[in-house]
Design a protein around this motif. Structure first.
Motif, short mmCIF file in Angstrom:
data_model
loop_
_atom_site.label_atom_id
_atom_site.label_comp_id
_atom_site.label_asym_id
_atom_site.label_seq_id
_atom_site.Cartn_x
_atom_site.Cartn_y
_atom_site.Cartn_z
N ASP A 82 27.84 2.06 7.84
CA ASP A 82 29.18 2.32 7.34
C ASP A 82 30.17 1.97 8.44
OD1 ASP A 82 31.59 3.30 6.43
OD2 ASP A 82 30.88 5.33 6.06
N VAL A 83 31.06 1.01 8.20
CA VAL A 83 31.98 0.55 9.22
C VAL A 83 32.91 1.66 9.70
CG1 VAL A 83 33.81 -0.24 7.66
CG2 VAL A 83 33.46 -1.43 9.84
N ILE A 115 35.46 -0.40 14.23
CA ILE A 115 36.60 -1.31 14.16
C ILE A 115 37.32 -1.31 15.51
CG2 ILE A 115 38.75 -1.86 12.96
CD1 ILE A 115 37.64 -0.11 10.61
N ILE A 116 37.45 -2.50 16.08
CA ILE A 116 38.05 -2.68 17.40
C ILE A 116 39.35 -3.47 17.25
CG2 ILE A 116 37.76 -3.71 19.69
CD1 ILE A 116 34.71 -3.34 19.29
N LYS A 117 40.40 -2.99 17.89
CA LYS A 117 41.60 -3.81 17.98
C LYS A 117 41.37 -4.87 19.04
CE LYS A 117 46.43 -4.20 19.06
NZ LYS A 117 46.09 -5.50 19.70
N ALA A 118 41.43 -6.14 18.62
CA ALA A 118 41.14 -7.24 19.53
C ALA A 118 42.24 -7.39 20.57
CB ALA A 118 40.99 -8.54 18.74
N ALA A 119 41.88 -8.00 21.70
CA ALA A 119 42.84 -8.25 22.77
C ALA A 119 43.78 -9.38 22.36
CB ALA A 119 42.10 -8.62 24.05
N GLY A 163 35.76 -7.39 3.69
CA GLY A 163 35.35 -8.22 4.81
C GLY A 163 34.54 -7.45 5.83
N MET A 164 34.95 -6.22 6.10
CA MET A 164 34.20 -5.38 7.03
C MET A 164 32.79 -5.12 6.51
SD MET A 164 37.14 -2.57 7.89
CE MET A 164 38.75 -3.05 8.53
N ASP A 165 32.66 -4.82 5.24
CA ASP A 165 31.35 -4.57 4.66
C ASP A 165 30.47 -5.82 4.69
OD1 ASP A 165 31.96 -1.93 4.20
OD2 ASP A 165 32.49 -2.22 2.09
N GLY A 184 24.77 -8.20 9.52
CA GLY A 184 24.09 -7.77 10.74
C GLY A 184 24.98 -7.60 11.95
N PHE A 185 26.30 -7.70 11.79
CA PHE A 185 27.21 -7.46 12.91
C PHE A 185 27.44 -5.96 13.05
CE2 PHE A 185 27.85 -11.75 11.51
CZ PHE A 185 27.91 -12.46 12.70
#
Length: 391
Positions: free
Chosen positions: A6-7, A22-26, A331-333, A339-340
């Motif tokens: 579960d994301v 969930i990561i906020k990208a640089a 998209g997250m799912d 596999g990410f």
């Protein structure tokens, strides 16, 4: 069979636990006057932290003064620590983790703006500064390697939970990977094993410095987006080596060259007029006249890095972060199903810092980002979505 994660559930990243995947990208914030933290920078990262991300990434924390792309960027030194500590405290107060992106700009460094020579594997000419790029000596390589370790120690002192080493976009380490930029005849050029030495040595230095006190990620290019550049087949092998070395807790996959094809990463419109508007002469005129030759527009689609990234996923078992067109729960799912272990978001959070919380409440929530990329030139005046904050 392993159940799809579960994301939005807590997840381990090396020695730390994030509240979600969930990561906020640089993305460079343009809020560091004097190369130090400002209240605006703190708010920039506090907002998506309050908005639900598991971790926010501070960009860009250079490991040396000449490792900046321009002078208004933080470089890791004791004077920067108190401000960075205020930032990490603010992020932690919102329940998120904080990561510092560490790197050296190499050939992307603009001598006209930094006052320092740009360094690359081999001598060339910079289309950014219109000045020579100097070939790094072996002593330069060693100094920059050590500087990554020092910067990582300062990141711990500043309260960061993780560091992300910049191995992408033809910055220093990435430029060594590129056959187009690396023409060396010594142990750092030629074969892929030699061209990957900087990446592997830097990762090992950072890991040896931090141990298991914080998580260590790397942002790794899969494709420079230019003929003769670093490409996916070599990226697969480099990812395998990094996994074997055991220096990293995760790899965030990326594409593009800030030096040679910057829009390759930012699918969508090419904001040529807006870039020209913030540039001094003679760059302003040059961008107006020939900007389309350098700033190419690429059609946007959701999860636009997935096709390449799944080939890295098939080759390694270590955690990977999927970047590129992650804008909604669907998209997250999909990323989780492929596999990410984590996803990274950038432009969508610039438009809506609270997007993750809104997705958690209503899974069908759609991002309002239209991929116009007019946010890109705002890094010179404070990165923002111009549709929300035009001034």
């Amino acid at each position: 069979m392993t159940a799809q994660p579960d994301v939005l559930a807590p997840a381990r990243l090396g020695p730390i636990t994030l509240r979600n995947r969930i990561i906020k990208a640089a993305t460079f914030e343009g809020r560091t006057p004097g190369a130090l933290v400002s209240d605006d920078l703190i708010e920039y990262h506090r907002a998506p932290s309050a908005g639900g991300v598991g971790m926010t990434t501070v960009a860009y924390c250079a490991v040396a003064p000449e490792g900046r792309t321009e002078d208004g960027q933080i470089w890791m030194r004791p004077e920067a620590v108190p401000g960075l500590r205020r930032l990490t405290d603010a992020v932690h107060a919102e329940g998120a983790a904080a990561s510092a992106q560490l790197g050296h700009a190499g050939p992307v460094g603009n001598q006209r703006l930094t006052g320092h020579r740009a360094l690359a594997p081999s001598r060339s000419f910079s289309p950014l500064s219109m000045r020579p790029i100097h070939a790094a000596t072996v002593d330069d390589i060693e100094r920059i390697r050590r500087a990554h370790g020092t910067a990582a120690e300062l990141a711990i002192e500043s309260g960061f939970d993780a560091v992300e080493i910049h191995f992408g976009h033809n910055y220093f380490a990435s430029s060594f990977l590129s056959p187009k930029l690396n023409h060396r005849k010594d142990d750092y050029g030629g074969s892929l094993a030699n061209r990957a030495r900087v990446v592997r040595e830097v990762a090992r230095t950072v890991r040896d410095t931090v141990g298991d006190r914080i998580a260590v990620l790397a942002k790794l290019s899969m494709d420079d987006g230019v003929p003769g550049g670093f490409w996916l087949d070599e990226a697969i092998q480099v990812a395998k080596w990094l996994e074997e070395d055991g220096s990293l807790d995760a790899i965030e996959l990326t594409i593009g060259s800030s030096l040679l094809n910057p829009m390759y990463l930012f699918k969508g419109d090419a904001p040529i007029h807006e870039f020209a508007g913030v540039m001094p002469q003679p760059l302003k005129t040059g961008i107006k006249l020939v900007g389309s030759k350098f700033l190419h527009a690429y059609p946007y689609r959701d999860l636009f890095m997935l096709e390449d990234a799944r080939q890295i996923r098939a080759a390694v078992s270590m955690p990977l972060v999927l970047l590129g067109g992650v804008t909604d729960r669907a998209g997250m799912d999909t990323a989780m199903a492929e596999g990410f272990e984590f996803v990274a978001m950038a432009r969508a959070l610039l438009r809506e810092p609270d997007l993750v919380n809104r997705i958690a409440k209503e899974p069908d929530t759609r991002s309002l980002c239209i991929h116009c990329n007019k946010c890109m030139p705002t890094i010179y005046t404070g990165a923002r979505c111009v549709l929300v904050d035009p001034v």
